[in-house]
Design an enzyme around this catalytic site. Structure first.
Site: not given
Length: 748
Positions: A17, A20, A433, A631, A635
């Site tokens: 549970c 724990c 971008d 990408d 960036d």
């Protein structure tokens, strides 16, 4: 100090549970050298940040064992499938315990209910004539059920005496009280059969076991995302050596080997096609249902399916270095990490059981003061213990995160952490971008404009060799254009890239400068007849200036097509109430042309990578929660500055490492998908937490009998057990509804 910190992931066994989680985190945190310990109940995993100079695996394992659990090093990707199958075996074992317990519980309940149902029993076990025999038969039927639920007692009392009570403690205490009180009544002189609670204890154990088995099965289903990715990797490959084929285990494949991929088989590793052509199904990695054509020189990703032709592939990456392994690792890390909501729920679950035990004792004491009968007092006390459910709280967040990140991975959207998934929901501004994101990223040379002292061939020759070391799409376009000419090979040295500005190199002994106008001015390039040249530049094109030995040699004009899905995606993002801003180092004319085509009204052009980062910071200082989509290398600073950095999977390694969210293909619709998925997951978590909190707030007072003085109902412990089991299962099933979320949501 930070460099010496290591992370170890452990598979934990024995958690039952959410309580724990707190016990384990406390135990691990007490080990010298441990900086942070995070335990995920849904995955049965622990992630520990520690200093290896002070702590090691043996100490961590001992700490887990002392807390009442067991640990092993987290399996590698290639072992995960085996672990998944073991989980199925564990489920079958648990389900067997349920059937065993029910096999004795059902006749026990019928026997206990016989007097109330008016059923006549044999004289030898009749409660009227032989009450002792009647009670002993019930006790004998109870013992096998107690054996089936023995783990509740072993774990529950162990943690109780270690001052870390959990749900097992509540069940063990409640059922022990029921059995103990029944034996006391049975052994007394009056042999009070009205005070027998054997069937109550057995029904509680059986229902909890049933609930656990349903919950366990649902959690296995929630883990299917990683398992489905692992199944993509074949165990063997066909090696081609001197024209001969031979079967080889995938673990023995090395970089540089040539593998033959037959139609209908899966690409086992990352590589490059050296012979043949075919269409590959990449849907399991990118979410794209349409097969993609691949020819000689094209890179292929392990895990994709070869649909028709025969391919010879030269191996580039194997094992943990492959794209598929990276995806699996990223998904596992995101599922293992914790969101802010999850940490809050864990804190509540940590104190939940002690509070419930206190409420149970107080309610029993108050009913005793009110003059209630012992049977009533026992019933209310047990009902409170049994109905309380910390599991629903503990599962509310991690199960939803588990399913959400898995759905994302199946559709080519990878969240680095649970916090990234949660924070994406809060974004109100997205910076994008231009080149390679809003546009195809594959610009082509459209025109060469030269100064009177240079020819077009000279301009392209020097520019292409200077750009050979560039990662920028514009530089690659110049190099591709030069391939149409038979230029002789020449010496290139001193290559230097200036992100956001251009490149500089020595070509055949001449200093060549390529980039934007600002770069030319900074390098003191003589422009000469620039006004005349500027008149020849086509509208909307991107201009790259070329300087040779301090003089402007000319301008290379390039065009880049806007992606078909960009306009639709920008519209969808804005429809969600999120502002879209373009950030680009490109010039004003092409930037505005793309902005107009995609419906973006707010844009910043001609800016450096550092300026991109500063612009985002200014927005953040005004209270905006920012996401950045990019990408390229230029960036990276902006991706790192934003709350959520979103990088395209085809981008550079620097961009990928700076991001919180990775898209496996250059498609802005995946940004829309990520935003919608984050919102759906957070909504699911909120529903789970609302149910878990509401259930406990409402059910505990009812179980304690607080409504009885006002004519309200009293809750029998057996009904309390059924409600408790249902609460955990309902939370998990609600999370599994996320599995219906698909990429089609983007177009709705």
């Amino acid at each position: 100090m930070e460099k010496s910190i290591k992370v170890i992931n452990l598979d934990i066994q024995g958690m039952t549970c959410a309580g724990c989680v707190s016990s384990l985190e406390k135990a691990l945190s007490k080990v010298d050298g441990v900086h942070l310990a995070e335990v995920n109940f849904a995955l049965n995993r622990a992630s520990v940040r520690y200093n290896p100079e002070f702590a090691n695996y043996s100490q961590l394992e001992s700490a887990v064992k002392a807390a009442g659990f067991s640990a092993r090093l987290k399996c590698e990707n290639n072992e995960f499938a085996e672990l998944y199958e073991k989980s199925e075996d564990e489920y079958q074992k648990l389900y067997g315990q349920v059937k065993f317990a029910l096999g004795f519980t059902v006749p026990l309940v019928l026997l206990a209910m016989a007097p109330m149902l008016g059923l006549s029993l044999p004289v030898i076990i009749s409660p009227e004539t032989k009450p002792l025999n009647y009670g002993m038969i019930q006790l004998l039927l109870t013992l096998p059920v107690l054996w089936a639920g023995r783990n509740f007692y072993a774990k529950g009392f162990f943690l109780f005496f270690n001052l870390s009570p959990n749900m097992d403690t509540l069940i063990a205490t409640g059922t022990s009280a029921a059995v103990g009180f029944s034996i006391w009544n049975l052994s007394g002189t009056s042999q009070n059969i009205g005070g027998l609670y054997f069937e109550t204890a057995c029904v509680i154990i059986s229902l909890i076991l049933l609930g656990k088995s349903l919950e366990f099965k649902s959690r296995i289903r929630a883990s299917e995302a990683i398992y489905s990715l692992l199944k993509l990797r074949p165990k063997e490959a066909v090696l081609v050596n001197n024209g001969k084929e031979s079967s080889i285990l995938i673990d023995l494949v090395e970089s540089g080997d040539i593998l033959r991929i037959l139609p209908g088989s899966t690409i086992p590793v990352d590589g490059v096609i050296v012979k043949g052509s075919s269409y590959l199904d990449e849907s399991m990695l990118t979410g794209e249902p349409v097969a993609v054509k691949k020819t000689v020189g094209t890179e292929v990703i392990g895990g994709t399916l070869n649909t028709n032709g025969v391919l010879d592939v030269k191996v580039k990456r194997v094992g943990a270095e492959t794209t598929l392994s990276g995806i699996i690792q990223m998904v596992e890390n995101s599922q293992l990490s914790k969101s802010r909501v999850s940490r809050m729920a864990d804190k509540v679950a940590a104190v939940f059981v002690p509070i419930v035990l206190f409420i149970s004792l107080v309610s029993g004491f108050l009913w005793w003061l009110s003059g209630a009968e012992v049977n009533e007092i026992v019933s209310y006390t047990i009902a409170v213990m049994v109905i309380a459910c910390p599991c629903a709280l503990g599962l509310a967040t991690p199960i939803a995160i588990l399913v959400g990140t898995g759905i994302g991975a199946r559709n080519g959207v990878l969240f680095r952490s649970a916090l990234a998934l949660e924070s994406t929901h809060d974004l109100n501004t997205i910076f994008i971008d231009k080149t390679g994101t809003l546009t195809e990223g594959c610009p082509k040379v459209t025109k060469l404009i030269t100064n009177e002292d240079f020819t077009k061939e000279d301009l392209l020759f020097y520019a292409s060799y200077a750009e050979k070391g560039s990662e920028h799409p514009l530089g690659k376009a110049v190099v591709d254009e030069a391939k149409k000419y038979s230029f002789n090979s020449t010496e290139v040295s001193g290559f230097e890239a200036k992100p956001g500005f251009g490149v500089k190199a020595l070509v055949n002994g001449y200093t060549v400068i390529i980039g934007n106008q600002s770069f030319m001015e900074a390098e003191k390039i003589l422009f000469g007849n620039l006004p005349e040249i500027a008149k020849e530049i086509p509208k909307g094109s991107t201009s790259v200036f070329v300087g040779i030995e301090g003089e402007l040699a000319g301008v290379i004009c390039l065009g880049d097509q806007t992606r078909l899905e960009s306009k639709q995606s920008v519209f969808k993002i804005r429809e969600m109430g999120i502002e879209v801003v373009m950030l680009t180092g490109d010039q004003e004319t092409p930037a505005k042309a793309v902005a107009k085509k995609t419906g973006i009204t707010n844009l910043h052009f001609g800016i450096s990578p550092e300026e991109k980062s500063k612009i985002i910071k200014k927005y953040q200082q005004k209270g905006y929660r920012v996401g950045m989509v990019g990408d390229g290398i230029n960036d990276a600073p902006a991706l790192a500055q934003a709350e959520i950095g979103i990088s395209m999977g085809t981008g550079t390694d620097v961009a990928l490492k700076s991001s919180d969210l990775v898209l496996m293909k250059n498609d802005l619709r995946q940004v829309v998908f990520a935003l919608l998925l984050s919102r759906a997951t957070l909504k699911n978590i909120q529903q789970n937490l609302f149910w878990a909190f509401s259930y406990n707030v409402i059910s505990i007072p009812i179980a304690a009998g607080l409504l009885v003085p006002f004519g309200g109902p009293a809750l029998h412990p057996m009904l309390a057990a059924a409600a408790m089991a249902l609460s955990s299962v309902s939370v998990v099933l609600n999370s599994l509804r996320l599995r219906k979320f698909s990429f089609s949501q983007v177009s709705q």
